[in-house]
Design a protein around this motif. Structure first.
Motif, short mmCIF file in Angstrom:
data_model
loop_
_atom_site.label_atom_id
_atom_site.label_comp_id
_atom_site.label_asym_id
_atom_site.label_seq_id
_atom_site.Cartn_x
_atom_site.Cartn_y
_atom_site.Cartn_z
N GLY A 30 0.90 -1.29 0.14
CA GLY A 30 -0.24 0.01 -0.03
C GLY A 30 0.89 1.73 -0.13
O GLY A 30 0.12 2.17 0.42
N ILE A 31 2.00 1.14 0.02
CA ILE A 31 2.65 2.56 -0.35
C ILE A 31 3.74 3.09 -1.35
O ILE A 31 4.02 1.43 -2.43
N ASN A 32 3.03 4.02 -2.02
CA ASN A 32 3.61 4.14 -3.19
C ASN A 32 5.89 4.20 -2.97
O ASN A 32 6.04 5.68 -1.93
N ILE A 33 6.27 4.12 -3.82
CA ILE A 33 7.12 5.02 -3.78
C ILE A 33 8.29 6.30 -4.51
O ILE A 33 7.05 6.31 -5.81
N VAL A 34 9.29 7.44 -4.23
CA VAL A 34 9.05 8.20 -4.48
C VAL A 34 10.12 9.22 -4.37
O VAL A 34 10.95 8.71 -3.35
N THR A 35 10.29 9.84 -5.07
CA THR A 35 12.23 10.07 -5.90
C THR A 35 11.44 11.49 -6.71
O THR A 35 11.09 11.63 -7.42
N VAL A 36 12.25 12.32 -6.16
CA VAL A 36 13.33 13.39 -6.76
C VAL A 36 14.29 13.77 -7.25
O VAL A 36 15.13 14.13 -6.75
N VAL A 37 13.73 13.74 -8.48
CA VAL A 37 14.90 14.18 -9.83
C VAL A 37 15.13 15.79 -9.75
O VAL A 37 14.30 16.33 -10.40
N GLY A 38 16.11 15.91 -9.62
CA GLY A 38 16.44 17.98 -10.15
C GLY A 38 17.33 17.92 -10.96
O GLY A 38 18.62 16.79 -11.40
N ALA A 39 16.50 18.57 -11.91
CA ALA A 39 16.66 18.95 -12.96
C ALA A 39 17.73 20.18 -13.40
O ALA A 39 17.52 21.25 -12.54
N ILE A 40 18.47 20.53 -14.30
CA ILE A 40 19.10 21.67 -14.43
C ILE A 40 18.83 22.10 -15.92
O ILE A 40 19.61 23.63 -16.58
N HIS A 41 17.74 22.07 -16.72
CA HIS A 41 17.09 22.36 -17.89
C HIS A 41 17.92 22.96 -18.83
O HIS A 41 18.14 21.93 -19.90
N GLY A 42 18.20 23.99 -19.19
CA GLY A 42 19.52 24.24 -20.79
C GLY A 42 20.81 23.75 -20.25
O GLY A 42 21.40 23.26 -20.96
N GLN A 43 20.91 23.48 -18.46
CA GLN A 43 22.54 22.91 -18.70
C GLN A 43 22.44 21.59 -19.26
O GLN A 43 23.96 21.19 -19.40
N HIS A 44 21.72 20.81 -19.04
CA HIS A 44 21.86 19.54 -19.33
C HIS A 44 22.12 19.44 -20.91
O HIS A 44 23.45 18.19 -21.39
N ARG A 45 22.29 20.76 -21.91
CA ARG A 45 22.77 19.84 -23.34
C ARG A 45 23.65 20.54 -23.47
O ARG A 45 24.80 20.49 -24.35
N ARG A 46 24.58 21.19 -22.68
CA ARG A 46 25.75 21.72 -22.08
C ARG A 46 26.88 20.76 -21.60
O ARG A 46 28.20 21.12 -21.96
N SER A 47 26.40 19.49 -20.99
CA SER A 47 26.64 19.60 -19.87
C SER A 47 27.01 17.45 -20.65
O SER A 47 25.77 16.87 -20.47
#
Length: 257
Positions: A30-47
């Motif tokens: 009865g428990i949901n697993i939750v995770t929070v992933v932090g995005a870096i937006h436009g920097q993803h395309r440069r990193s």
């Protein structure tokens, strides 16, 4: 249910493996697993360290049933309809988030997860906040407030220098502490001036949508990934840690070798 938070980066990988629940761990009934992933937006395309390909691999590794995304419902509806029709998102707000247009929308058909929009952003809020900050910057009576804000930015930049695009660091307590220190000053100096666009108010509005979405799937044993700008991550984690209907797991192991 509380997330076992992580210590600074030097100890990060070892301590996470020892202390935090694994992202692939089976939940209690009865428990949901939750995770929070932090995005870096436009920097993803440069990193190279935190590219869109690396983000995609992390999402695939988590294998979510649901991804909550940083779009307002009406913007999401348009983006989703466009993607279904044209195989392109074609929505101006979504264009700011390559993690959505280049990763999550295309990946949805492959993995079969549900996308839920959980952003309270509006163009009016953004415009009002931008105009208010421009006035505050020019106001001599607020010079000390602005100087405190700038000093907080300098401290933050020093804290994250050299690893602002390292996904292990971004998903560490050290990163969250640095962001919180900067944004606490911002809120203290300007929160009352920014109304709905203040840091406290906008995060509360975002989280209210997250909470409603979690309530809607309570007890269904879902795997839920919340994908949001990394600065918001600490604020959401603090709220999520008070819930007893989820198992909150750290996201760092999704990026570990």
């Amino acid at each position: 249910m509380r997330l076992l938070r992580l210590l600074p980066l030097a100890f990060f990988t070892t301590l996470f493996a020892c202390a935090a629940p694994a992202a692939d761990e089976k939940p209690a009934p009865g428990i949901n697993i939750v995770t929070v992933v932090g995005a870096i937006h436009g920097q993803h395309r440069r990193s190279e360290n935190y590219s869109l390909a690396i983000l995609k691999a992390a999402i695939v590794k988590f294998d979510p049933d649901i991804i909550m995304v940083e779009l307002p419902p009406e913007r999401f509806a348009k983006a989703s309809a466009n993607f279904e029709q044209f195989c392109e998102v074609r929505e101006t707000r979504a264009d700011d988030f390559p993690e959505l247009i280049d990763v999550v929308f295309p990946l949805r058909s492959e993995l079969g997860f549900e996308m839920i929009p959980v952003a309270a952003w509006t163009q009016e809020i953004a415009d009002d906040r931008r105009a208010a900050l421009a006035q505050l910057k020019k106001d001599p009576a607020r010079a000390k407030d602005w100087a405190a804000h700038q000093a907080a930015i300098v401290s933050y930049n020093r804290a994250v220098s050299g690893h602002s695009d390292d996904p292990l660091f971004i998903h560490s307590e050290a990163y969250d502490v640095a962001v919180k220190a900067r944004q606490d000053v911002y809120e203290k100096m300007f929160g009352d001036d920014l109304g709905s666009g203040g840091w406290q108010n906008i995060n509360a509005a975002h989280y209210q949508k997250i909470a409603v979405a979690l309530d809607d799937v309570k007890g269904q044993e879902k795997r839920i990934l919340i994908l949001y700008g990394a600065w918001h991550k600490y604020w959401f984690l603090e709220q999520l840690e008070t819930r007893d209907d989820i198992q909150l797991v750290g996201a760092a192991d999704l990026f570990a070798d």
